[in-house]
Design an enzyme around this catalytic site. Structure first.
Site, PDB file in Angstrom:
ATOM      1  N   ASP A 311       8.716   6.197  38.218  1.00 21.11           N
ATOM      2  CA  ASP A 311       8.496   5.098  37.286  1.00 21.11           C
ATOM      3  C   ASP A 311       8.713   3.718  37.883  1.00 21.11           C
ATOM      4  OD1 ASP A 311       7.806   6.332  34.601  1.00 21.11           O
ATOM      5  OD2 ASP A 311       9.567   7.485  35.154  1.00 21.11           O
ATOM      6  N   TYR A 395       8.500   7.666  26.719  1.00 22.50           N
ATOM      7  CA  TYR A 395       9.952   7.805  26.705  1.00 22.50           C
ATOM      8  C   TYR A 395      10.610   6.521  27.187  1.00 22.50           C
ATOM      9  CZ  TYR A 395       8.738   9.259  31.489  1.00 22.50           C
ATOM     10  OH  TYR A 395       8.204   9.335  32.760  1.00 22.50           O
TER      11      TYR A 395
END
Length: 410
Positions: A311, A395
């Site tokens: 990420d 998320y």
């Protein structure tokens, strides 16, 4: 004798500095007769550790203030790394380094910015084949949510291109949780050529799961549990920490706060003063950040075998940072710091309240009761919290740095 500059060398780039760096690169590219630039990253070029130590010790009064820029010139699959002297008053001479990198010869690529993700979705939505395949599944494209992902385990035939894959979901209304309704379609798009090069789909379109799994409070099948009674956090005399720009002092600790698009929150030069040794400052950490977050999904079936989220390197923790809210994300006497990143046009993007600084009660620090007299000495513990939260599509990552009165950190 000249004094020190107003800005510390580690102070994050301001919105004005982002614009200055972008303009300098734009002017330099025009002189080289390059196509229009697409800006991937504009961030502070941090001075090397030895230079910072010399600055902090007073051996040098100032350090160069540079912006590090990653640039693209689509449709060419190439990248440029530039350094811009932010102290220069002439944009044409502000670029002090300009290096071209051949994308096909690199082991990796620059991260996919928010603008890259939006572009990938737009390319997929505009493709006639994708539109036909969505219609064949009995779904209106207006009810389809698209999640752009970086590609890992990339097939050899796709190498040497600026690609993203777009996973698709059915979304029954603006607040519906689309992840309960996955579709079997996954277009692969070329960002430079702005076209779909491949579409993954099951041989026989499966039925889209329609059972809802919502978290929006107005769409729940049954309500949340009854709320707890109000808990009020007050500090009538204000917080115990002191803030001077991006420099923080608290309970013998001191450090600096930074922020960038890739890592998000960065803590610099964390130190602790030892009162038992005449207030000597102990250097604890030179630089602390979350450099990567890896989520290997581990599904061997295509296209899911290409899902392996990194990420920070894929999308940037700072680019995806939330604007935090008092009473929900942070409680008590809070000081916020904005995050400044950049968009594809080289314009600054200000993320309001990207970083939260506050104190928390941390239970009992120590206690002793003299059983002979019944007298007790008790101290409550306190900890300092520096935090930010980012959303990576489906998320959240909540990052909290803690400093404690006993001299520990975590």
């Amino acid at each position: 004798m000249r004094g020190r500059p107003a800005l510390h060398p580690l102070h994050p780039l301001s919105a004005e500095e982002v614009q200055l760096a972008a303009a300098a690169c734009r002017s330099h590219a025009a002189r080289l007769q390059l196509p229009p630039l697409r800006y991937n990253t504009i961030t502070l070029q941090e001075p090397p550790k030895q230079q910072l130590l010399a600055y902090e010790s007073g051996q040098v009064l100032s350090l160069p203030r540079l912006a590090f820029c990653i640039l693209q010139t689509p449709p060419e699959f190439a990248f440029y790394e530039a350094l811009v002297d932010l102290r220069s008053h002439v944009s044409t001479s502000a670029v002090v380094s300009w290096v071209k990198l051949n994308g096909s010869q690199l082991d990796g690529q620059p991260l996919a910015t928010p603008d890259d993700c939006l572009l990938a979705e737009a390319i997929a939505r505009d493709d006639p084949q994708v539109q036909q395949m969505v219609a064949a599944r009995g779904v209106s494209f207006s009810a389809v949510a698209c999640d752009p992902w970086a590609i890992h385990a990339c097939p050899d035939e796709w190498m040497g291109r600026r690609l993203m894959q777009v996973f698709m979901y059915y979304k029954d209304g603006p607040d519906d949780n689309e992840y309960a309704h996955p579709m079997d379609l996954c277009p692969v798009v070329d960002l430079n050529e702005k076209k779909v090069i491949h579409v993954d789909a099951y041989p026989t379109p499966p039925k889209i799961p329609l059972k809802k799994a919502n978290y929006h409070r107005q769409l729940l099948d049954k309500p949340f549990r009854p709320p707890a009674k109000p808990l009020m956090i007050t500090q009538p005399q204000g917080p115990s920490f002191k803030v001077n720009g991006h420099h923080i002092t608290w309970q013998k600790w001191d450090f600096r706060i930074g922020f960038n698009g890739r890592e998000g929150l960065v803590l610099y030069d964390i130190g602790y003063r030892d009162e038992d040794q005449g207030g000597r400052r102990r250097s604890v950490v030179h630089r602390a950040s979350i450099v990567e977050m890896c989520v290997p999904y581990g599904d061997p079936r295509p296209p899911y075998n290409r899902k392996s989220a990194l990420d920070a390197g894929d999308y940037g923790l700072g680019f995806a940072a939330n604007s935090l809210e008092l009473g929900c994300d942070c409680l008590g006497e809070v000081t916020y710091f904005d995050g400044v990143v950049s968009d594809a046009a080289g314009e600054p993007v200000i993320i309001k309240n990207a970083v939260c600084l506050h104190e928390e009660d941390h239970g009992l620090l120590w206690k002793h009761l003299d059983y002979r007299t019944g007298y007790a000495e008790v101290r409550r513990g306190r900890r300092l919290v520096v935090s930010f939260i980012m959303t990576a599509v489906n998320y959240e990552y909540c990052f909290y740095w803690y400093l404690y009165q006993v001299g520990t950190a975590g």
